[in-house]
Design a protein around this motif. Structure first.
Motif, PDB file in Angstrom:
ATOM      1  N   LEU A  49      -4.955   2.764   8.523  1.00 30.64           N
ATOM      2  CA  LEU A  49      -5.020   1.838   7.514  1.00 30.64           C
ATOM      3  C   LEU A  49      -6.148   0.513   7.998  1.00 30.64           C
ATOM      4  CD1 LEU A  49      -1.777   2.067   5.577  1.00 30.64           C
ATOM      5  CD2 LEU A  49      -3.930   2.779   4.692  1.00 30.64           C
ATOM      6  N   HIS A  50      -5.798   0.252   9.356  1.00 28.33           N
ATOM      7  CA  HIS A  50      -6.272  -1.078   9.524  1.00 28.33           C
ATOM      8  C   HIS A  50      -7.374  -0.816  10.788  1.00 28.33           C
ATOM      9  CE1 HIS A  50      -3.649  -3.310   6.916  1.00 28.33           C
ATOM     10  NE2 HIS A  50      -2.707  -2.514   7.573  1.00 28.33           N
ATOM     11  N   GLY A  51      -7.611   0.287  11.216  1.00 27.32           N
ATOM     12  CA  GLY A  51      -8.526   0.481  12.467  1.00 27.32           C
ATOM     13  C   GLY A  51      -7.946   0.630  13.457  1.00 27.32           C
ATOM     14  N   ALA A  52      -6.869  -0.150  13.899  1.00 29.36           N
ATOM     15  CA  ALA A  52      -6.346  -0.260  15.324  1.00 29.36           C
ATOM     16  C   ALA A  52      -4.845  -0.725  15.253  1.00 29.36           C
ATOM     17  CB  ALA A  52      -7.057  -1.012  16.267  1.00 29.36           C
ATOM     18  N   PRO A  53      -3.815  -0.218  15.670  1.00 30.96           N
ATOM     19  CA  PRO A  53      -2.505  -0.832  15.540  1.00 30.96           C
ATOM     20  C   PRO A  53      -2.285  -2.407  16.373  1.00 30.96           C
ATOM     21  CG  PRO A  53      -2.255   0.862  17.338  1.00 30.96           C
ATOM     22  CD  PRO A  53      -3.642   0.928  16.741  1.00 30.96           C
ATOM     23  N   SER A  60       0.770  -1.214   0.000  1.00 30.39           N
ATOM     24  CA  SER A  60      -0.076  -0.156  -0.048  1.00 30.39           C
ATOM     25  C   SER A  60       0.670   1.378  -0.033  1.00 30.39           C
ATOM     26  CB  SER A  60      -0.931  -0.198   1.156  1.00 30.39           C
ATOM     27  OG  SER A  60      -0.232   0.053   2.517  1.00 30.39           O
ATOM     28  N   LEU A  61       0.244   2.394  -0.360  1.00 23.80           N
ATOM     29  CA  LEU A  61       1.026   3.634  -0.335  1.00 23.80           C
ATOM     30  C   LEU A  61       1.314   4.131   0.986  1.00 23.80           C
ATOM     31  CD1 LEU A  61       1.935   6.007  -2.082  1.00 23.80           C
ATOM     32  CD2 LEU A  61      -0.521   7.055  -1.614  1.00 23.80           C
ATOM     33  N   GLY A  62       0.792   3.795   2.188  1.00 21.48           N
ATOM     34  CA  GLY A  62       1.086   4.116   3.474  1.00 21.48           C
ATOM     35  C   GLY A  62       2.234   3.233   3.804  1.00 21.48           C
ATOM     36  N   PHE A  63       2.314   2.232   3.429  1.00 22.48           N
ATOM     37  CA  PHE A  63       3.446   1.196   3.691  1.00 22.48           C
ATOM     38  C   PHE A  63       4.682   1.924   3.042  1.00 22.48           C
ATOM     39  CE2 PHE A  63       6.482  -2.157   2.772  1.00 22.48           C
ATOM     40  CZ  PHE A  63       6.814  -2.498   4.123  1.00 22.48           C
ATOM     41  N   VAL A  64       4.580   2.454   1.918  1.00 23.65           N
ATOM     42  CA  VAL A  64       5.626   2.949   1.117  1.00 23.65           C
ATOM     43  C   VAL A  64       6.236   4.348   1.666  1.00 23.65           C
ATOM     44  CG1 VAL A  64       6.439   3.989  -1.099  1.00 23.65           C
ATOM     45  CG2 VAL A  64       5.285   1.804  -1.149  1.00 23.65           C
ATOM     46  N   VAL A  65       5.238   5.186   1.890  1.00 22.24           N
ATOM     47  CA  VAL A  65       5.478   6.380   2.539  1.00 22.24           C
ATOM     48  C   VAL A  65       6.212   6.078   3.921  1.00 22.24           C
ATOM     49  CG1 VAL A  65       4.579   8.364   3.911  1.00 22.24           C
ATOM     50  CG2 VAL A  65       3.729   7.575   1.614  1.00 22.24           C
TER      51      VAL A  65
END
Length: 99
Positions: free
Chosen positions: A62-66, A2-7
């Motif tokens: 992205l997932h709602g909760a870590p 995902s884009l968040g992971f790349v960032v």
């Protein structure tokens, strides 16, 4: 991926190497002499903490909760952060020519 992971990965690489390109503490505070090894370690720890916070924030968005993590995750994270900082270390102490 995902884009968040790349960032998060790009920010991790930038934060890990940035401390070797500045003689200011946390890029803001000027120092009287060259930055000591102790200050570089403090800066490295603070930047690692900032990357952890960014990762937790991205994960919760992205997932709602870590996901819960144990101590092994953080030890491996520190090791990976140090590996990511290696190019900046090489540039600063072994490759760059003074004068």
């Amino acid at each position: 991926m995902s884009l968040g992971f790349v960032v998060v990965l790009v920010v991790l690489l930038v934060f890990a190497n940035a401390l070797f390109f500045s003689e200011r503490f946390l890029f803001v505070l000027p120092l009287k002499g060259p930055k000591s090894l102790f200050l570089r370690f403090v800066e490295l720890a603070l930047l690692y903490g900032a990357c952890l916070l960014l990762g937790r924030l991205a994960e919760s968005r992205l997932h709602g909760a870590p996901y819960p993590q144990s101590w092994e995750f953080y030890v491996i994270g520190v090791c990976l952060f140090l590996v990511a900082a290696f190019p900046g270390f090489i540039y600063r102490y072994m490759w760059r020519k003074e004068g």
